[in-house]
Design an enzyme around this catalytic site. Structure first.
Site, PDB file in Angstrom:
ATOM      1  N   GLU A   1       2.900  -8.169  12.082  1.00  0.00           N
ATOM      2  CA  GLU A   1       2.504  -7.673  10.752  1.00  0.00           C
ATOM      3  C   GLU A   1       3.899  -7.266   9.894  1.00  0.00           C
ATOM      4  O   GLU A   1       3.816  -7.972   8.767  1.00  0.00           O
ATOM      5  CB  GLU A   1       1.657  -6.437  10.370  1.00  0.00           C
ATOM      6  CG  GLU A   1       1.178  -6.184   8.983  1.00  0.00           C
ATOM      7  CD  GLU A   1       0.048  -4.993   9.066  1.00  0.00           C
ATOM      8  OE1 GLU A   1       0.002  -4.291  10.232  1.00  0.00           O
ATOM      9  OE2 GLU A   1      -0.255  -4.681   8.075  1.00  0.00           O
TER      10      GLU A   1
ATOM     11  N   ASP B   1       0.737  -1.271   0.000  1.00  0.00           N
ATOM     12  CA  ASP B   1      -0.092   0.093   0.152  1.00  0.00           C
ATOM     13  C   ASP B   1       0.869   1.346   0.013  1.00  0.00           C
ATOM     14  O   ASP B   1       0.409   2.305  -0.774  1.00  0.00           O
ATOM     15  CB  ASP B   1      -0.906   0.138   1.212  1.00  0.00           C
ATOM     16  CG  ASP B   1      -1.740  -1.132   1.302  1.00  0.00           C
ATOM     17  OD1 ASP B   1      -1.752  -2.153   0.542  1.00  0.00           O
ATOM     18  OD2 ASP B   1      -2.614  -1.165   2.534  1.00  0.00           O
TER      19      ASP B   1
HETATM   20  C1  DGY Z   1      -5.366  -0.997   4.838  1.00  0.00           C
HETATM   21  O1  DGY Z   1      -6.598  -0.431   5.082  1.00  0.00           O
HETATM   22  O2  DGY Z   1      -4.518  -0.359   5.376  1.00  0.00           O
HETATM   23  C2  DGY Z   1      -5.423  -2.239   4.117  1.00  0.00           C
HETATM   24  O3  DGY Z   1      -4.123  -2.572   3.731  1.00  0.00           O
HETATM   25  C3  DGY Z   1      -6.166  -1.830   2.717  1.00  0.00           C
HETATM   26  O4  DGY Z   1      -6.282  -2.874   2.076  1.00  0.00           O
END
Ligand code: DGY
Length: 427
Positions: A392, A161
């Protein structure tokens, strides 16, 4: 401190199980995410093969009529996450987001078949038409010119992201006056310096607004949408997944599918070359409207081996880059080159290490004859969870655990490494 043991990893996966699908982590990500589930299946395979297949099958409960498997399926309303189904406005049942995520499922399905029995073959056969439809969607909607280079319409579609890779595309976005106020929920769960900035979120939501307002018309989004970039992660995962789908088609003696997939693979190989940047010494992201190439190596660049992309000379150059970057980190493989501006060791995808990327990178390196690099990366992946727990992501310089805790895919990869679940060579 949490100690990394198989029991803990299994307990995390069980705790995140919502009945047929897992959430990545409670609170921060309370729904089903597409590629998270694909990796979760790999972890389930260590102790419950039937559950592994269920995890893959439930991804397709959200498949759209056009073949797309969306990146989030919103089965239960959970206000702990934003943006929820009302913001996406996709009008599907079950509700889902409006774009996809890297197509890992075929890779795991092939692996289950090759390490399993007739029951695995039967489950894969039932999934096969859905996989063909999804891969077909990628090749049709994300590469309408049939160039072999697939694009993404939102950084969330890459799964990576917040990588600086997307800055070039994000800088082109104008935030509309009527975007409206919103309340982010991610920073309720994770420290703000480990998450994207507010300016970045405004842009994420601008892209979602465009998609919602055009009824998620993907042809229109590709042509006129606010963001269009090509991602080495999506390109190489699709390439690898196409190859694995070809192996399944062979097992099912499906000649029509075999021919279709052979065409896809031939195009993938050609399209990947549009991501090669000589100056950077690797495959990088590309801004599609200008053709500009990003000038830094990421962990996604290192998936070229996994996808079976690049000439011998390109792969040798990449392996050399991998050694240089690993020499700078206590734990590999960082999500952004520490030698480049923009490296942030703690911020989401701007430097940290991710177990799932490492698993794919190591599998590719092994297949390409770089067993020493693969071993280093696998070692680091396990050492990180032993030091810090099942986070994570992790700081490549200190090993600190970052983002959400008790994370499904980190647990799944630890189990996969414990049981030496690897992948066969790409080609
Ligand atoms: C988030 O909300 O950060 C998710 O990774 C989007 O997929």
């Amino acid at each position: 401190m949490t100690h990394a043991t198989s029991e803990t990893a299994t307990a995390i996966m069980r705790a995140n199980d919502r009945g047929g699908y897992t959430v990545p982590t409670a609170g921060l990500y309370p729904y089903q995410w597409n590629w998270d589930s694909a990796f979760a299946a790999l972890g389930f395979a260590a102790f419950d093969r039937d559950r592994a297949w269920r995890e893959l099958e439930t991804i397709f409960e959200g498949q759209w009529a056009d073949g797309m498997a969306p990146h989030i399926i919103f089965r239960n309303h959970d206000p702990s996450y934003f943006p929820g189904p009302d913001i996406w406005g996709s009008n599907t049942e079950p509700p889902s987001s409006g774009h996809s995520q890297p197509p890992v499922v075929a890779i795991v399905a092939r692996w289950l078949v090759e390490t399993g029995d007739r029951e695995d073959l039967r489950r894969a056969h039932a999934l096969f038409p859905k996989l063909m439809a999804w891969h077909g969607w990628w090749h049709r909607e994300r590469d309408p010119g049939e160039t072999g280079l697939v694009a993404i319409i939102h950084p969330w579609e890459s799964g990576r992201d917040n990588c600086p890779d997307w800055d070039a595309g994000m800088d082109r976005i104008t935030i509309p006056d009527d975007l409206g106020a919103y309340h982010r929920r991610d920073t309720d769960w994770v420290a703000a310096d480990q998450r994207p900035t507010h300016e970045t979120y405004d842009r994420y939501l601008t892209m979602v607004k465009f998609g919602r307002e055009c009824g998620w018309d993907h042809k229109r989004i590709y042509r006129d949408g606010p963001f269009l970039m090509a991602d080495p992660c999506v390109q190489f995962v699709l390439m690898r997944a196409d190859r694995d789908l070809a192996v399944l088609a062979e097992r099912f003696e499906d000649d029509a599918a075999r021919r279709t997939i052979a065409d896809w693979i031939a195009r993938d190989i050609e399209g990947a070359q549009a991501l090669w940047n000589d100056a950077a010494g690797g495959f990088v992201a590309r801004e599609m409207r200008t053709g500009a190439l990003v000038d830094a190596i990421t962990n996604a660049s290192m998936l070229a081996f996994f996808g079976g992309a690049g000439t011998r000379a390109q792969q040798a150059e990449l392996a050399d880059q991998a050694r240089q970057i690993l020499d700078l980190c206590r734990f590999g493989f960082p999500s952004w080159d520490p030698r480049r501006p923009g490296f942030e060791q703690r911020r989401y995808w701007r430097g940290p290490v991710w177990s799932v990327m490492n698993w794919m990178i190591a599998g590719g390196l092994d297949g390409a004859g770089h067993a020493d690099l693969a071993a280093r990366i696998r070692h680091d992946t396990r050492a990180l969870v032993r030091q810090s727990g099942f986070f994570e992501y992790f700081d490549p310089l200190t090993g600190d655990g970052l983002g959400g805790p008790d994370f499904t895919w980190t647990a799944a990869i630890d189990l996969a490494l414990e049981h030496e679940f690897g992948t066969a060579a790409a080609a």
